[in-house]
Design an enzyme around this catalytic site. Structure first.
Site, PDB file in Angstrom:
ATOM      1  N   ASP A 115       0.592  -1.252   0.053  1.00  0.00           N
ATOM      2  CA  ASP A 115       0.089   0.179   0.049  1.00  0.00           C
ATOM      3  C   ASP A 115       0.887   1.411  -0.042  1.00  0.00           C
ATOM      4  O   ASP A 115       0.322   2.604   0.294  1.00  0.00           O
ATOM      5  CB  ASP A 115      -0.929  -0.087   1.192  1.00  0.00           C
ATOM      6  CG  ASP A 115      -1.888  -0.934   0.762  1.00  0.00           C
ATOM      7  OD1 ASP A 115      -2.622  -0.896   0.004  1.00  0.00           O
ATOM      8  OD2 ASP A 115      -2.341  -1.669   2.020  1.00  0.00           O
ATOM      9  N   ASP A 175      -6.952  -3.554  -6.136  1.00  0.00           N
ATOM     10  CA  ASP A 175      -6.628  -2.293  -5.449  1.00  0.00           C
ATOM     11  C   ASP A 175      -5.062  -1.863  -5.844  1.00  0.00           C
ATOM     12  O   ASP A 175      -4.790  -0.728  -5.865  1.00  0.00           O
ATOM     13  CB  ASP A 175      -6.749  -2.559  -3.841  1.00  0.00           C
ATOM     14  CG  ASP A 175      -8.013  -3.144  -3.585  1.00  0.00           C
ATOM     15  OD1 ASP A 175      -8.340  -4.167  -4.226  1.00  0.00           O
ATOM     16  OD2 ASP A 175      -8.332  -2.911  -2.334  1.00  0.00           O
TER      17      ASP A 175
HETATM   18  N1  GLY Z   1      -7.538  -1.378  -0.458  1.00  0.00           N
HETATM   19  C1  GLY Z   1      -8.469  -1.798   0.558  1.00  0.00           C
HETATM   20  C2  GLY Z   1      -9.917  -1.178   0.206  1.00  0.00           C
HETATM   21  O1  GLY Z   1     -10.385  -0.842  -0.726  1.00  0.00           O
HETATM   22  O2  GLY Z   1     -10.655  -1.474   1.060  1.00  0.00           O
END
Ligand code: GLY
Length: 397
Positions: A115, A175
């Site tokens: 992330d 994501d």
């Molecule tokens: N990346 C995690 C979400 O979108 O909840």
């Protein structure tokens, strides 16, 4: 008598027109930005003395939920402050943008999460773009190197999660497309092609394996780490493995639109247009254009919305409208405007000083995990403000 009747009819007509006339979108944008600024400053003051804290959401008991820099969302609040400062450059907004950005810095050394794009590019990335602080550039490059440790040349993708090793050998979630902007930026800044090659391979591998024939996407694709082939396709936050989890679709749309802008590659633009077409024409996209948390949720319409998915979608659609100059681009802009109008209505935009100082209400983080259902979320506010500013910029030209 005749004259009086015509005057009355004229007055009634004018009243009807004024009642049905939409608020100009420029006024909607200013109202949204004013509310977001007011709320963000209150939030910044609230957590000012808690040196490692960031706003995250609201707990079921109504109190503010915070996180430290390790949570994937740590960059959103500082990033929102930078956007608000860009819109309205006051010393107070800059002070808080810098203060909360600094809190994210230790994330640059994390190698146990994918992330880093979210965490660092939203905070330091916006800060560097706006304030040109050379230290911010160093932080971003260090972060890009940390993220690169998660790239596997056999799989040709960045690994998303280290957990769940027994089931998923090498999980990559949709994501993860959002982390690639850190790489495209780092490649240009350092002249190191490794980063852009990793971004390109990851994006192409995701096109190959994450999408269904209708251009909806799976949430999690796990690869066999020895052969590099996809071996499991599942969901984590969506309704089911074959459903279209709303935020996942929004991440995909945003990710490929961003890659099209960054590289000029036609394949990315086509992918983004396909995803936009799937979303815009989905029969379960409600009239106000704020998606339910999953496009296939059986309880629709009696199931929570996800304002964060709408904000991400709106921001991506505005950008896509500038890359596709045809009929689709026009449709994208129209839909984004509708989403912004809805998000800026009392249904979704909080009254100042309520909503624990978040701007938007009604987002859904992880419904199957019974976590963050119908709550404010820091990333909903970040992408809402980004979308408002993108639209404002287009209107100014
Ligand atoms: N990346 C995690 C979400 O979108 O909840």
């Amino acid at each position: 008598m005749k004259k009086r009747t015509s005057l009355l009819l004229l007055a009634a007509g004018l009243l009807l027109i004024s009642c049905t006339k939409q608020e100009p979108v420029s006024a909607v944008i200013e109202r949204g930005l004013q509310t977001a600024t007011r709320q963000a400053l209150l939030m910044a003051k609230e957590l000012e003395n808690q040196e490692d804290k960031f706003p995250k959401s609201v707990k079921p008991d109504g109190t503010l939920e915070t996180s430290d820099y390790r949570w994937w969302c740590s960059g959103f609040f500082p990033g929102e402050l930078w956007y608000l400062y860009e819109n309205n450059p006051t010393p107070e907004l800059k002070k808080y943008a810098e203060m909360y950005t600094q809190r994210v810095e230790p994330a640059k050394n994390l190698t146990n999460t994918h992330d880093l794009g979210f965490m660092l590019f939203c905070s330091f990335g916006n800060g560097y773009r706006i304030a040109q602080n050379p230290h911010y550039k160093d932080v971003l490059i260090a972060g890009a190197h940390s993220l690169a440790t998660r790239y596997n040349p056999t799989v040709c993708a960045i690994k998303s999660w280290d957990s769940n090793k027994n089931v998923w050998q090498y999980p990559v979630i949709i994501d993860n497309m959002m982390n690639l902007e850190l790489f495209t930026w780092a490649s240009k800044e350092t002249d190191n092609q490794m980063f852009s090659e990793m971004a390109h391979s990851h994006a192409m591998k995701t096109i190959e394996n994450h999408f269904r024939p209708d251009f909806s996407s799976y949430h999690v694709v796990s690869y066999d780490a020895i052969t590099g082939k996809a071996h499991i396709k599942q969901t984590h936050q969506g309704l089911s493995d074959e459903s279209a989890w709303a935020r996942g679709q929004a991440w995909g749309l945003y990710g490929y639109t961003m890659m099209a802008r960054e590289t000029g590659d036609k394949e990315y633009l086509e992918q983004a247009c396909h995803i936009a077409t799937f979303l815009m024409n989905h029969p379960n996209l409600p009239e106000d254009k704020i998606p339910y948390w999953d496009f296939n949720a059986p309880a629709i319409p009696d199931t929570p919305r996800d304002a964060s998915a709408a904000a991400i979608m709106a921001s991506a659609l505005i950008e896509l409208s500038q890359l596709d100059k045809g009929a689709l681009g026009k449709q994208c802009l129209e839909l984004a405007e509708q989403q912004i109008r809805s998000l800026s209505s009392p249904e979704y935009l909080a009254k100042p000083e309520t909503n624990r100082y978040f701007a938007l209400m009604h987002s859904t983080g992880h419904l199957p995990g019974n976590s963050e259902v119908d709550v404010p979320l820091s990333y909903a506010d970040y992408y809402y403000v980004e979308a408002l500013l993108r639209l404002k910029l287009i209107l100014a030209h």
